[in-house]
Design a protein around this motif. Structure first.
Motif, PDB file in Angstrom:
ATOM      1  N   ARG A   1       0.391 -24.282 -21.666  1.00 53.32           N
ATOM      2  CA  ARG A   1       0.967 -23.889 -20.457  1.00 53.32           C
ATOM      3  C   ARG A   1      -0.095 -23.390 -19.487  1.00 53.32           C
ATOM      4  O   ARG A   1      -1.130 -22.659 -19.987  1.00 53.32           O
ATOM      5  N   ARG A   2      -0.100 -23.790 -18.232  1.00 54.87           N
ATOM      6  CA  ARG A   2      -1.047 -23.001 -17.132  1.00 54.87           C
ATOM      7  C   ARG A   2       0.002 -22.420 -15.980  1.00 54.87           C
ATOM      8  O   ARG A   2       0.667 -23.167 -15.557  1.00 54.87           O
ATOM      9  N   LEU A   3      -0.546 -21.201 -15.872  1.00 53.83           N
ATOM     10  CA  LEU A   3       0.105 -20.481 -14.633  1.00 53.83           C
ATOM     11  C   LEU A   3      -0.832 -20.457 -13.586  1.00 53.83           C
ATOM     12  O   LEU A   3      -1.793 -19.719 -13.550  1.00 53.83           O
ATOM     13  N   VAL A   4      -0.708 -21.105 -12.307  1.00 48.33           N
ATOM     14  CA  VAL A   4      -1.773 -21.176 -11.355  1.00 48.33           C
ATOM     15  C   VAL A   4      -1.259 -20.017 -10.496  1.00 48.33           C
ATOM     16  O   VAL A   4      -0.247 -19.775  -9.986  1.00 48.33           O
ATOM     17  N   ILE A   5      -2.365 -19.071 -10.133  1.00 44.73           N
ATOM     18  CA  ILE A   5      -2.201 -18.060  -9.343  1.00 44.73           C
ATOM     19  C   ILE A   5      -2.087 -18.285  -7.511  1.00 44.73           C
ATOM     20  O   ILE A   5      -2.870 -18.769  -7.293  1.00 44.73           O
ATOM     21  N   VAL A   6      -0.909 -17.845  -7.235  1.00 47.79           N
ATOM     22  CA  VAL A   6      -0.534 -18.160  -5.848  1.00 47.79           C
ATOM     23  C   VAL A   6      -0.923 -16.954  -4.957  1.00 47.79           C
ATOM     24  O   VAL A   6      -1.473 -17.118  -3.934  1.00 47.79           O
ATOM     25  N   SER A   7      -0.801 -15.833  -5.483  1.00 43.58           N
ATOM     26  CA  SER A   7      -1.132 -14.694  -4.918  1.00 43.58           C
ATOM     27  C   SER A   7      -1.645 -13.661  -5.578  1.00 43.58           C
ATOM     28  O   SER A   7      -1.140 -13.403  -6.865  1.00 43.58           O
ATOM     29  N   VAL A   8      -2.304 -12.695  -5.129  1.00 40.29           N
ATOM     30  CA  VAL A   8      -3.004 -11.444  -6.030  1.00 40.29           C
ATOM     31  C   VAL A   8      -2.790 -10.142  -5.070  1.00 40.29           C
ATOM     32  O   VAL A   8      -3.165 -10.252  -3.990  1.00 40.29           O
ATOM     33  N   HIS A   9      -2.171  -9.111  -5.546  1.00 44.05           N
ATOM     34  CA  HIS A   9      -2.138  -7.962  -4.922  1.00 44.05           C
ATOM     35  C   HIS A   9      -2.322  -6.766  -5.870  1.00 44.05           C
ATOM     36  O   HIS A   9      -1.610  -6.811  -6.956  1.00 44.05           O
ATOM     37  N   ASP A  10      -2.601  -5.699  -5.178  1.00 44.78           N
ATOM     38  CA  ASP A  10      -2.537  -4.058  -5.948  1.00 44.78           C
ATOM     39  C   ASP A  10      -1.371  -3.625  -5.435  1.00 44.78           C
ATOM     40  O   ASP A  10      -0.896  -3.255  -4.229  1.00 44.78           O
ATOM     41  N   PRO A  11      -0.211  -3.529  -6.438  1.00 41.80           N
ATOM     42  CA  PRO A  11       1.042  -3.116  -6.230  1.00 41.80           C
ATOM     43  C   PRO A  11       1.125  -1.334  -5.620  1.00 41.80           C
ATOM     44  O   PRO A  11       1.923  -1.372  -4.787  1.00 41.80           O
ATOM     45  N   ASP A  12       0.171  -0.587  -5.887  1.00 44.81           N
ATOM     46  CA  ASP A  12       0.017   0.717  -5.154  1.00 44.81           C
ATOM     47  C   ASP A  12      -1.290   1.339  -4.608  1.00 44.81           C
ATOM     48  O   ASP A  12      -1.443   2.404  -4.128  1.00 44.81           O
ATOM     49  N   GLU A  13      -2.116   0.235  -4.382  1.00 43.33           N
ATOM     50  CA  GLU A  13      -3.306   0.469  -3.810  1.00 43.33           C
ATOM     51  C   GLU A  13      -4.139   1.541  -4.469  1.00 43.33           C
ATOM     52  O   GLU A  13      -4.765   2.206  -4.018  1.00 43.33           O
ATOM     53  N   SER A  14      -4.007   1.393  -5.814  1.00 47.32           N
ATOM     54  CA  SER A  14      -4.611   2.677  -6.449  1.00 47.32           C
ATOM     55  C   SER A  14      -5.999   1.987  -6.953  1.00 47.32           C
ATOM     56  O   SER A  14      -6.828   2.454  -7.638  1.00 47.32           O
ATOM     57  N   GLY A  15      -6.100   0.525  -7.192  1.00 51.57           N
ATOM     58  CA  GLY A  15      -6.978  -0.026  -7.900  1.00 51.57           C
ATOM     59  C   GLY A  15      -7.163  -0.165  -9.295  1.00 51.57           C
ATOM     60  O   GLY A  15      -7.970  -0.457  -9.927  1.00 51.57           O
ATOM     61  N   ARG A  16      -5.874   0.035  -9.737  1.00 52.69           N
ATOM     62  CA  ARG A  16      -5.552   0.246 -11.465  1.00 52.69           C
ATOM     63  C   ARG A  16      -5.121  -1.090 -11.967  1.00 52.69           C
ATOM     64  O   ARG A  16      -5.487  -1.787 -12.892  1.00 52.69           O
ATOM     65  N   TYR A  17      -4.195  -1.759 -11.107  1.00 55.69           N
ATOM     66  CA  TYR A  17      -3.501  -2.846 -11.520  1.00 55.69           C
ATOM     67  C   TYR A  17      -3.362  -3.855 -10.714  1.00 55.69           C
ATOM     68  O   TYR A  17      -3.856  -3.812  -9.166  1.00 55.69           O
ATOM     69  N   LEU A  18      -3.035  -5.106 -10.940  1.00 52.95           N
ATOM     70  CA  LEU A  18      -2.854  -6.260 -10.152  1.00 52.95           C
ATOM     71  C   LEU A  18      -1.575  -6.798 -10.596  1.00 52.95           C
ATOM     72  O   LEU A  18      -1.359  -6.814 -11.581  1.00 52.95           O
ATOM     73  N   VAL A  19      -0.957  -7.573  -9.514  1.00 53.71           N
ATOM     74  CA  VAL A  19       0.111  -8.182  -9.856  1.00 53.71           C
ATOM     75  C   VAL A  19      -0.073  -9.629  -9.194  1.00 53.71           C
ATOM     76  O   VAL A  19      -0.386  -9.663  -8.073  1.00 53.71           O
ATOM     77  N   CYS A  20       0.116 -10.779  -9.971  1.00 56.30           N
ATOM     78  CA  CYS A  20      -0.144 -12.005  -9.550  1.00 56.30           C
ATOM     79  C   CYS A  20       0.936 -12.745  -9.661  1.00 56.30           C
ATOM     80  O   CYS A  20       1.819 -12.889 -10.502  1.00 56.30           O
ATOM     81  N   ARG A  21       1.413 -13.706  -8.395  1.00 57.43           N
ATOM     82  CA  ARG A  21       2.454 -14.424  -8.222  1.00 57.43           C
ATOM     83  C   ARG A  21       1.834 -15.902  -8.657  1.00 57.43           C
ATOM     84  O   ARG A  21       1.069 -16.217  -8.237  1.00 57.43           O
TER      85      ARG A  21
END
Length: 110
Positions: free
Chosen positions: A85-105
């Motif tokens: 399976r391949r999940l192609v990244i459409v968007s990337v953002h920092d959910p709380d702007e803390s620089g700790r995590y990323l959420v990729c759609r």
């Protein structure tokens, strides 16, 4: 805004982070191959499935939300590989702007 708390145990899947490599086909176009950059731990959450008719065939578009620790390498257009399976990244953002995590759609490539 309070920082987002994510339990590190949520990142329970090891996947390959791949970047696209375009090879010219000699006719002005190209083919996309994928090159593995590194393995990362993520949490994958299915989000939606939509269907549509295209050229007299039914197509399904499956989307996912992928959570991971922040990583400066991750960009739109890359992908996560889970076996075949391949999940192609459409968007990337920092959910709380803390620089700790990323959420990729992501959209699952079929």
């Amino acid at each position: 805004m309070a920082p987002l708390f994510l339990d590190p145990g949520l990142f329970n899947r090891r996947v390959a982070l791949d970047q696209p490599v375009i090879a010219a086909d000699g006719a002005g176009g190209g083919t996309t191959d994928w090159q593995e950059l590194r393995a990362v731990s993520v949490r994958i959450e299915p989000v939606s499935v939509t269907t549509r008719e295209r050229f007299d065939q039914r197509e399904a578009m499956i989307t996912h939300r992928v959570l991971m620790r922040a990583n400066a390498v991750v960009k739109r257009g890359m992908s996560f590989r889970l076996g075949a399976r391949r999940l192609v990244i459409v968007s990337v953002h920092d959910p709380d702007e803390s620089g700790r995590y990323l959420v990729c759609r992501c959209e699952e490539e079929r």
